[in-house]
Enzyme design. Structure first.
Site, PDB file in Angstrom:
ATOM      1  N   ASP A 139      -7.557  26.900  98.973  1.00 52.92           N
ATOM      2  CA  ASP A 139      -6.150  26.845  98.571  1.00 52.92           C
ATOM      3  C   ASP A 139      -5.736  25.435  98.159  1.00 52.92           C
ATOM      4  O   ASP A 139      -4.698  25.249  97.527  1.00 52.92           O
ATOM      5  CB  ASP A 139      -5.278  27.342  99.728  1.00 52.92           C
ATOM      6  CG  ASP A 139      -3.805  27.429  99.367  1.00 52.92           C
ATOM      7  OD1 ASP A 139      -3.480  28.086  98.363  1.00 52.92           O
ATOM      8  OD2 ASP A 139      -2.976  26.837 100.087  1.00 52.92           O
ATOM      9  N   SER A 163       1.933  29.280  96.840  1.00 53.06           N
ATOM     10  CA  SER A 163       0.937  30.333  96.624  1.00 53.06           C
ATOM     11  C   SER A 163       1.586  31.704  96.787  1.00 53.06           C
ATOM     12  O   SER A 163       2.328  31.943  97.743  1.00 53.06           O
ATOM     13  CB  SER A 163      -0.211  30.193  97.629  1.00 53.06           C
ATOM     14  OG  SER A 163      -0.839  28.941  97.512  1.00 53.06           O
ATOM     15  N   GLN A 213      -6.161  32.548  91.964  1.00 52.27           N
ATOM     16  CA  GLN A 213      -4.892  32.371  92.675  1.00 52.27           C
ATOM     17  C   GLN A 213      -3.725  32.413  91.698  1.00 52.27           C
ATOM     18  O   GLN A 213      -3.804  31.865  90.595  1.00 52.27           O
ATOM     19  CB  GLN A 213      -4.869  31.037  93.419  1.00 52.27           C
ATOM     20  CG  GLN A 213      -3.607  30.828  94.256  1.00 52.27           C
ATOM     21  CD  GLN A 213      -3.629  29.511  95.010  1.00 52.27           C
ATOM     22  OE1 GLN A 213      -3.509  28.451  94.419  1.00 52.27           O
ATOM     23  NE2 GLN A 213      -3.799  29.586  96.320  1.00 52.27           N
TER      24      GLN A 213
END
Length: 222
Positions: A139, A163, A213
């Site tokens: 991430d 996110s 993502q």
């Protein structure tokens, strides 16, 4: 995985695990993380027993060795005043930017970046632990790629980034305490959402993980 609400690091998390299926080769789980009586995170996971099969991959990019690049604190020292106390936080993940200073480089639009990363320390020989740590590390820096084509970086005032969802496919064995190259690219940003993809390679060039993502990208209106 979907990030539904902000998490509270001071409160316990209840994980509700639904055993969807256990087959001979594949098992499936659905997980909901709950805090303060509300779902904050939703995950769908598929597990596959190892087996032999066809194999190919995209080659790893040719980049400088991680040890030849400055660590995060050294690289970001000229921008310490922008990062505040975040600059001095302990960093369990050692990140080395391949393409230069991420703050200054953001002024030269690009759709990709590369970083080396690894856990800061030696880990036990537990593949699940290594997968968990790299999942956490995956991430880091990926969503930043979505604003690079616009000459922006995550410290710019008026820029909100978070996110929204995160997907990973594990292809080959790896260790989180050995250098991994994270090759990142953003195909598009639109409608206040940015999309980024990442390929994580072992030091010897094996494609270990693919990551995708989507994140919220908002700018304050002037």
């Amino acid at each position: 995985a979907y990030f539904l609400r902000p998490g509270d690091p001071t409160a316990p998390i209840l994980y509700d695990v639904d055993r969807i299926r256990d087959g001979k080769s594949f098992s499936t789980r659905r997980v909901v993380a709950i805090q303060h009586g509300q779902a904050i995170f939703n995950l769908q996971a598929s597990f596959h027993a190892p087996e032999e099969g066809l194999s190919h991959q995209v080659p790893m990019p040719d980049v400088p060795e991680a040890e030849s690049l400055p660590d995060f604190k050294t690289r970001m020292a000229p921008h310490k005043h922008l990062l505040g106390e975040w600059y001095d936080r302990p960093r369990p993940i050692d990140i080395r930017y391949v393409d230069g200073d991420p703050m200054s480089r953001s002024r030269t639009p690009t759709v990709q970046q590369k970083v080396w990363l690894r856990a800061d320390g030696t880990l036990p020989d537990d593949p699940t632990l290594h997968a968990c740590i790299v999942t956490y590390a995956s991430d880091m820096t990926l969503l930043d790629t979505t604003v690079l084509p616009h000459g922006l970086n995550w410290t710019d005032s008026g820029l909100q980034m978070a996110s929204l969802d995160h997907a990973m496919w594990f292809h080959r064995p790896f260790r989180a305490d050995e250098w991994l190259l994270y090759d990142q690219m953003t195909p598009t940003t639109s409608g206040a959402r940015g999309l980024a993809t990442g390929s994580i390679y072992t030091h010897d060039g094996q494609l270990a993980i693919t990551v995708v993502q989507e994140g919220l990208i908002r700018r304050e209106r002037s």
